[in-house]
Design a protein around this motif. Sequence first.
Motif: not given
Length: 133
Positions: A127-133
Amino acid sequence: MTRNMMAATAALALLASGQAAAFQTPADTATKVKPMKDGTTAEERSNTARLNAEQAERAKADNTVYAQEVSAAQQQVAHDQQVFSEETAAYEAEKARVAAMSAEERMKWEADAAACKAGDKTRCALPTPPPPR
């Protein structure tokens, strides 16, 4: 009045004859050259032949230069066509290599996707990791 006109005419005639005498060469005054049937003299024919020969030599030299320029241009065109053919062949080979690589990667991806759907979770995409915040 008539006397003045006659005097002016005589003066102009004398001036003109002096100028005409200045244009004559010693050959013209010494002997009269007999013209040929066509009205030319041997000297005129000789000069014409000399000028024609000079012009023919210049034309021959010009033609030689032109032939060399045409030959050089043809060689350049042949060289350019050879370079174009080589570059086109290299481009087509690279295009075929990239297409084969792409087809290979797609076939691998399709096999991994089919295996994942069949239950082999080791072949599923991460799964693609969520973009950093």
